[in-house]
Write a protein that holds these residues in place. Structure first.
Motif: not given
Length: 334
Positions: A129-130, A133-137, A244-245, A258, A260, A262
Protein backbone atom coordinates in the motif's frame (compact mmCIF):
# COMPACT_ATOMS: atom_id res chain seq x y z
CA UNK A 1 -7.02 -32.65 -2.22
CA UNK A 2 -4.38 -34.44 -4.29
CA UNK A 3 -1.24 -35.42 -2.37
CA UNK A 4 -0.64 -36.72 1.14
CA UNK A 5 2.98 -35.78 1.77
CA UNK A 6 4.68 -33.28 4.03
CA UNK A 7 3.05 -30.29 2.31
CA UNK A 8 -0.45 -31.46 3.25
CA UNK A 9 -0.17 -30.60 6.96
CA UNK A 10 -0.70 -26.78 6.80
CA UNK A 11 -3.45 -27.23 4.20
CA UNK A 12 -5.34 -29.68 6.39
CA UNK A 13 -4.98 -27.37 9.38
CA UNK A 14 -6.36 -24.53 7.25
CA UNK A 15 -9.32 -26.63 6.09
CA UNK A 16 -10.17 -27.52 9.70
CA UNK A 17 -10.02 -23.83 10.64
CA UNK A 18 -12.35 -22.95 7.74
CA UNK A 19 -14.90 -25.68 8.33
CA UNK A 20 -17.77 -23.21 7.92
CA UNK A 21 -16.44 -22.09 4.52
CA UNK A 22 -15.18 -25.25 2.84
CA UNK A 23 -15.69 -29.01 3.05
CA UNK A 24 -12.95 -31.50 2.22
CA UNK A 25 -14.74 -34.18 0.19
CA UNK A 26 -11.93 -36.38 -1.10
CA UNK A 27 -8.18 -36.92 -0.70
CA UNK A 28 -6.28 -38.74 -3.42
CA UNK A 29 -2.68 -39.99 -3.26
CA UNK A 30 -0.67 -42.83 -4.76
CA UNK A 31 0.30 -44.20 -1.35
CA UNK A 32 -2.46 -45.87 0.66
CA UNK A 33 -0.14 -45.85 3.68
CA UNK A 34 0.26 -42.05 3.53
CA UNK A 35 -3.48 -41.64 3.15
CA UNK A 36 -4.09 -43.82 6.20
CA UNK A 37 -1.68 -41.70 8.26
CA UNK A 38 -3.52 -38.42 7.60
CA UNK A 39 -5.71 -36.82 10.26
CA UNK A 40 -8.67 -35.87 8.08
CA UNK A 41 -11.86 -33.94 8.83
CA UNK A 42 -14.96 -36.07 9.30
CA UNK A 43 -16.55 -37.16 6.04
CA UNK A 44 -13.45 -36.94 3.83
CA UNK A 45 -13.06 -40.01 1.62
CA UNK A 46 -9.63 -41.31 0.56
CA UNK A 47 -8.69 -42.92 -2.74
CA UNK A 48 -5.71 -43.71 -4.94
CA UNK A 49 -7.56 -42.73 -8.14
CA UNK A 50 -7.59 -39.14 -9.44
CA UNK A 51 -10.66 -40.11 -11.47
CA UNK A 52 -12.67 -40.22 -8.25
CA UNK A 53 -12.21 -36.46 -7.97
CA UNK A 54 -12.61 -35.70 -11.67
CA UNK A 55 -15.89 -37.62 -11.90
CA UNK A 56 -17.41 -36.16 -8.72
CA UNK A 57 -19.76 -33.38 -9.83
CA UNK A 58 -20.11 -32.06 -6.27
CA UNK A 59 -16.44 -31.02 -6.12
CA UNK A 60 -15.85 -27.41 -7.14
CA UNK A 61 -12.12 -27.06 -6.53
CA UNK A 62 -8.99 -29.09 -5.92
CA UNK A 63 -5.78 -28.53 -3.94
CA UNK A 64 -2.75 -29.99 -5.74
CA UNK A 65 0.04 -30.78 -3.27
CA UNK A 66 2.10 -33.32 -5.21
CA UNK A 67 5.76 -32.95 -6.28
CA UNK A 68 6.32 -30.18 -8.86
CA UNK A 69 7.00 -32.49 -11.81
CA UNK A 70 3.47 -33.92 -11.53
CA UNK A 71 1.63 -30.58 -11.41
CA UNK A 72 1.17 -30.07 -15.14
CA UNK A 73 -0.61 -33.32 -15.94
CA UNK A 74 -2.75 -33.27 -12.79
CA UNK A 75 -3.81 -29.63 -13.16
CA UNK A 76 -4.63 -30.12 -16.85
CA UNK A 77 -6.94 -33.03 -16.05
CA UNK A 78 -8.61 -31.06 -13.26
CA UNK A 79 -9.06 -27.99 -15.47
CA UNK A 80 -10.58 -30.03 -18.28
CA UNK A 81 -13.02 -31.43 -15.71
CA UNK A 82 -14.12 -27.85 -15.02
CA UNK A 83 -12.79 -27.59 -11.47
CA UNK A 84 -10.82 -24.69 -10.01
CA UNK A 85 -7.26 -25.33 -8.78
CA UNK A 86 -5.04 -24.15 -5.94
CA UNK A 87 -1.55 -25.55 -6.51
CA UNK A 88 1.51 -25.61 -4.27
CA UNK A 89 4.51 -23.67 -5.52
CA UNK A 90 6.16 -23.82 -8.00
CA UNK A 91 3.66 -24.02 -10.83
CA UNK A 92 5.82 -26.64 -12.56
CA UNK A 93 9.47 -27.62 -13.03
CA UNK A 94 10.07 -25.31 -16.01
CA UNK A 95 8.85 -21.96 -17.23
CA UNK A 96 7.51 -23.54 -20.43
CA UNK A 97 5.41 -26.06 -18.51
CA UNK A 98 4.23 -23.37 -16.08
CA UNK A 99 3.06 -21.22 -19.00
CA UNK A 100 1.22 -24.19 -20.48
CA UNK A 101 -0.56 -24.78 -17.17
CA UNK A 102 -1.73 -21.19 -16.94
CA UNK A 103 -2.95 -21.25 -20.55
CA UNK A 104 -4.89 -24.51 -20.06
CA UNK A 105 -6.69 -23.18 -16.98
CA UNK A 106 -7.58 -19.95 -18.78
CA UNK A 107 -8.82 -21.87 -21.84
CA UNK A 108 -11.06 -24.01 -19.65
CA UNK A 109 -12.42 -21.06 -17.67
CA UNK A 110 -11.19 -22.25 -14.26
CA UNK A 111 -9.36 -20.26 -11.62
CA UNK A 112 -5.73 -21.13 -10.91
CA UNK A 113 -4.25 -19.93 -7.62
CA UNK A 114 -0.78 -20.62 -6.22
CA UNK A 115 0.39 -21.08 -2.64
CA UNK A 116 2.84 -18.16 -2.50
CA UNK A 117 1.52 -16.99 0.82
CA UNK A 118 4.21 -14.42 1.71
CA UNK A 119 2.36 -11.88 -0.44
CA UNK A 120 -0.61 -11.75 1.90
CA UNK A 121 1.18 -11.34 5.20
CA UNK A 122 0.03 -8.19 7.01
CA UNK A 123 3.49 -6.64 6.67
CA UNK A 124 3.68 -7.37 2.94
CA UNK A 125 0.25 -5.86 2.29
CA UNK A 126 1.14 -2.75 4.31
CA UNK A 127 4.31 -2.20 2.29
CA UNK A 128 2.43 -2.76 -0.98
CA UNK A 129 0.00 0.00 0.00
CA UNK A 130 2.85 2.42 0.78
CA UNK A 131 4.38 1.74 -2.62
CA UNK A 132 1.09 1.99 -4.49
CA UNK A 133 0.03 5.30 -2.93
CA UNK A 134 3.38 6.89 -3.81
CA UNK A 135 4.51 7.49 -0.22
CA UNK A 136 7.96 6.02 -0.86
CA UNK A 137 8.59 7.37 -4.34
CA UNK A 138 10.60 5.60 -7.08
CA UNK A 139 12.62 2.46 -6.34
CA UNK A 140 16.38 3.03 -6.05
CA UNK A 141 17.68 -0.39 -5.02
CA UNK A 142 16.48 -3.79 -3.78
CA UNK A 143 18.01 -6.68 -1.88
CA UNK A 144 16.70 -10.16 -1.07
CA UNK A 145 18.52 -12.46 1.34
CA UNK A 146 17.40 -16.07 1.85
CA UNK A 147 20.03 -17.73 4.02
CA UNK A 148 18.48 -21.02 5.10
CA UNK A 149 19.78 -24.37 6.29
CA UNK A 150 18.83 -27.84 5.13
CA UNK A 151 20.74 -30.94 6.37
CA UNK A 152 21.91 -33.59 3.93
CA UNK A 153 19.13 -35.88 5.16
CA UNK A 154 16.66 -33.46 3.58
CA UNK A 155 18.25 -33.99 0.17
CA UNK A 156 18.53 -37.74 0.64
CA UNK A 157 14.83 -38.11 -0.12
CA UNK A 158 14.57 -39.55 -3.65
CA UNK A 159 14.13 -36.77 -6.21
CA UNK A 160 14.59 -33.85 -3.83
CA UNK A 161 16.88 -31.16 -5.21
CA UNK A 162 16.79 -32.62 -8.72
CA UNK A 163 15.79 -31.07 -12.02
CA UNK A 164 13.50 -33.97 -12.84
CA UNK A 165 11.29 -33.76 -9.73
CA UNK A 166 11.73 -30.26 -8.30
CA UNK A 167 12.95 -28.25 -11.29
CA UNK A 168 15.92 -26.94 -9.31
CA UNK A 169 17.33 -26.41 -5.85
CA UNK A 170 17.25 -23.43 -3.51
CA UNK A 171 15.63 -21.07 -6.03
CA UNK A 172 12.61 -23.19 -6.96
CA UNK A 173 12.03 -24.79 -3.56
CA UNK A 174 13.01 -22.26 -0.87
CA UNK A 175 13.81 -18.81 -2.24
CA UNK A 176 10.78 -18.73 -4.56
CA UNK A 177 8.55 -17.35 -1.78
CA UNK A 178 10.79 -14.38 -1.02
CA UNK A 179 11.58 -13.69 -4.67
CA UNK A 180 7.88 -13.77 -5.56
CA UNK A 181 7.15 -11.29 -2.78
CA UNK A 182 9.97 -8.99 -3.87
CA UNK A 183 8.74 -8.96 -7.48
CA UNK A 184 5.19 -8.19 -6.33
CA UNK A 185 6.61 -5.05 -4.69
CA UNK A 186 9.30 -3.95 -7.15
CA UNK A 187 8.08 -5.24 -10.48
CA UNK A 188 10.28 -7.26 -12.82
CA UNK A 189 13.93 -6.43 -13.49
CA UNK A 190 14.91 -6.36 -17.15
CA UNK A 191 18.42 -7.83 -16.79
CA UNK A 192 20.15 -10.30 -14.46
CA UNK A 193 23.69 -11.57 -13.91
CA UNK A 194 23.85 -14.66 -11.68
CA UNK A 195 26.14 -17.40 -10.44
CA UNK A 196 24.75 -20.66 -9.04
CA UNK A 197 26.47 -23.72 -7.63
CA UNK A 198 26.38 -26.54 -5.11
CA UNK A 199 28.41 -26.02 -1.95
CA UNK A 200 30.43 -28.73 -0.15
CA UNK A 201 27.66 -28.78 2.49
CA UNK A 202 25.43 -30.93 0.27
CA UNK A 203 25.46 -33.82 -2.16
CA UNK A 204 22.72 -32.95 -4.63
CA UNK A 205 22.17 -32.37 -8.34
CA UNK A 206 20.96 -28.78 -8.25
CA UNK A 207 22.12 -25.49 -6.77
CA UNK A 208 22.17 -24.76 -3.04
CA UNK A 209 23.87 -21.34 -3.35
CA UNK A 210 23.08 -18.44 -5.71
CA UNK A 211 24.18 -14.82 -5.99
CA UNK A 212 22.72 -12.41 -8.53
CA UNK A 213 22.65 -8.75 -9.55
CA UNK A 214 19.49 -7.28 -11.05
CA UNK A 215 18.79 -4.16 -13.10
CA UNK A 216 15.32 -2.65 -13.21
CA UNK A 217 13.85 -0.70 -16.14
CA UNK A 218 14.12 2.60 -14.22
CA UNK A 219 17.83 2.01 -13.54
CA UNK A 220 17.44 0.68 -9.98
CA UNK A 221 19.88 -2.06 -8.99
CA UNK A 222 19.07 -5.17 -6.97
CA UNK A 223 20.84 -8.18 -5.54
CA UNK A 224 19.83 -11.68 -4.45
CA UNK A 225 21.65 -13.95 -1.99
CA UNK A 226 20.07 -17.41 -1.64
CA UNK A 227 21.36 -20.57 0.00
CA UNK A 228 20.37 -23.63 2.02
CA UNK A 229 23.92 -24.01 3.34
CA UNK A 230 23.82 -21.30 6.04
CA UNK A 231 23.82 -22.99 9.44
CA UNK A 232 21.56 -22.84 11.46
CA UNK A 233 19.25 -20.89 9.10
CA UNK A 234 18.27 -17.24 9.24
CA UNK A 235 15.03 -15.32 8.57
CA UNK A 236 14.57 -14.22 4.97
CA UNK A 237 14.92 -10.49 4.39
CA UNK A 238 13.89 -8.00 1.71
CA UNK A 239 15.35 -4.48 1.89
CA UNK A 240 14.03 -1.81 -0.50
CA UNK A 241 15.37 1.72 -0.87
CA UNK A 242 13.22 4.45 -2.41
CA UNK A 243 13.67 8.13 -3.12
CA UNK A 244 11.48 9.02 -0.13
CA UNK A 245 12.35 6.31 2.37
CA UNK A 246 13.41 2.74 2.97
CA UNK A 247 11.58 -0.42 4.00
CA UNK A 248 12.65 -3.81 5.30
CA UNK A 249 10.61 -6.99 5.48
CA UNK A 250 12.11 -9.66 7.72
CA UNK A 251 10.35 -12.80 8.95
CA UNK A 252 6.91 -11.26 8.55
CA UNK A 253 7.70 -7.85 10.05
CA UNK A 254 7.81 -4.51 8.22
CA UNK A 255 9.98 -1.62 9.35
CA UNK A 256 9.84 1.52 7.20
CA UNK A 257 11.27 5.02 7.64
CA UNK A 258 10.16 7.86 5.37
CA UNK A 259 11.87 11.16 4.68
CA UNK A 260 8.77 12.97 5.99
CA UNK A 261 9.56 11.62 9.47
CA UNK A 262 7.12 8.73 9.57
CA UNK A 263 8.28 5.44 11.08
CA UNK A 264 6.07 2.43 10.36
CA UNK A 265 6.13 -1.02 11.92
CA UNK A 266 3.63 -3.71 10.95
CA UNK A 267 3.49 -7.41 11.83
CA UNK A 268 5.49 -9.55 14.21
CA UNK A 269 8.50 -11.77 13.65
CA UNK A 270 7.57 -15.38 13.08
CA UNK A 271 9.18 -18.73 12.33
CA UNK A 272 9.61 -19.31 8.61
CA UNK A 273 10.99 -22.84 8.24
CA UNK A 274 14.50 -21.52 7.56
CA UNK A 275 16.26 -24.16 9.66
CA UNK A 276 16.46 -27.93 9.68
CA UNK A 277 12.68 -28.35 10.08
CA UNK A 278 11.07 -27.07 6.85
CA UNK A 279 7.59 -27.20 8.42
CA UNK A 280 8.45 -24.91 11.36
CA UNK A 281 6.04 -22.12 10.44
CA UNK A 282 2.52 -20.99 11.29
CA UNK A 283 -0.21 -22.08 8.87
CA UNK A 284 -2.17 -18.81 9.20
CA UNK A 285 -1.18 -17.52 5.78
CA UNK A 286 -1.92 -20.85 4.10
CA UNK A 287 -5.38 -20.41 5.61
CA UNK A 288 -5.59 -16.86 4.25
CA UNK A 289 -4.71 -18.01 0.72
CA UNK A 290 -7.27 -20.81 0.90
CA UNK A 291 -9.99 -18.45 2.13
CA UNK A 292 -9.16 -15.95 -0.61
CA UNK A 293 -9.35 -18.77 -3.19
CA UNK A 294 -12.75 -19.91 -1.95
CA UNK A 295 -14.01 -16.32 -1.85
CA UNK A 296 -12.83 -15.74 -5.44
CA UNK A 297 -14.77 -18.79 -6.63
CA UNK A 298 -17.95 -17.68 -4.89
CA UNK A 299 -17.69 -14.04 -5.99
CA UNK A 300 -16.53 -14.80 -9.55
CA UNK A 301 -13.39 -12.69 -9.06
CA UNK A 302 -9.70 -13.45 -9.42
CA UNK A 303 -7.75 -14.89 -6.47
CA UNK A 304 -5.06 -12.70 -4.92
CA UNK A 305 -2.25 -14.96 -6.15
CA UNK A 306 -3.10 -16.09 -9.67
CA UNK A 307 -1.20 -18.57 -11.76
CA UNK A 308 -0.43 -15.85 -14.29
CA UNK A 309 1.10 -13.61 -11.61
CA UNK A 310 3.20 -16.54 -10.37
CA UNK A 311 4.83 -16.84 -13.80
CA UNK A 312 6.90 -13.74 -12.97
CA UNK A 313 9.02 -15.44 -10.33
CA UNK A 314 9.54 -18.47 -12.56
CA UNK A 315 10.72 -16.14 -15.34
CA UNK A 316 13.23 -14.59 -12.95
CA UNK A 317 14.48 -17.97 -11.73
CA UNK A 318 14.82 -19.25 -15.30
CA UNK A 319 16.81 -16.14 -16.25
CA UNK A 320 19.08 -16.50 -13.22
CA UNK A 321 19.90 -20.11 -14.06
CA UNK A 322 20.42 -19.25 -17.74
CA UNK A 323 22.80 -16.46 -16.74
CA UNK A 324 24.76 -18.82 -14.51
CA UNK A 325 25.01 -21.48 -17.23
CA UNK A 326 26.09 -18.94 -19.86
CA UNK A 327 28.41 -16.99 -17.59
CA UNK A 328 26.88 -13.74 -18.80
CA UNK A 329 24.09 -11.29 -18.08
CA UNK A 330 20.74 -12.08 -19.73
CA UNK A 331 17.70 -9.97 -20.53
CA UNK A 332 14.31 -10.83 -19.05
CA UNK A 333 11.27 -10.52 -21.29
CA UNK A 334 8.51 -8.39 -19.79
Amino acid sequence: MVGAGQASAPHLQSIRDLDTEVTLARVVARSADKLAALHLPAGAVTSTRLEDILEDATIAAVLVLTPPNSHGEIVERIARAGKHVLVEKPLDVSLEKAEQMVAICEQNGVKLAVMLQHRIRDASLALARLIQDGSLGPLLSASASIRWWRPQTYYNEPGRGTLARDGGGVLMTQAIHTLDLMLSLTGMPDRVLAMAGTSPAHRMECEDTVAAVLRYPNGAIGNIDATTAAWPGFPERIALNFAQGSATLEAGELRAELTDGRKIQVGVRQATGSGANPMAFDHAFHRAVLLDFVTAIRSHTEPAITGRSALQVQRLIAAMMESSHRGAAVSIAS
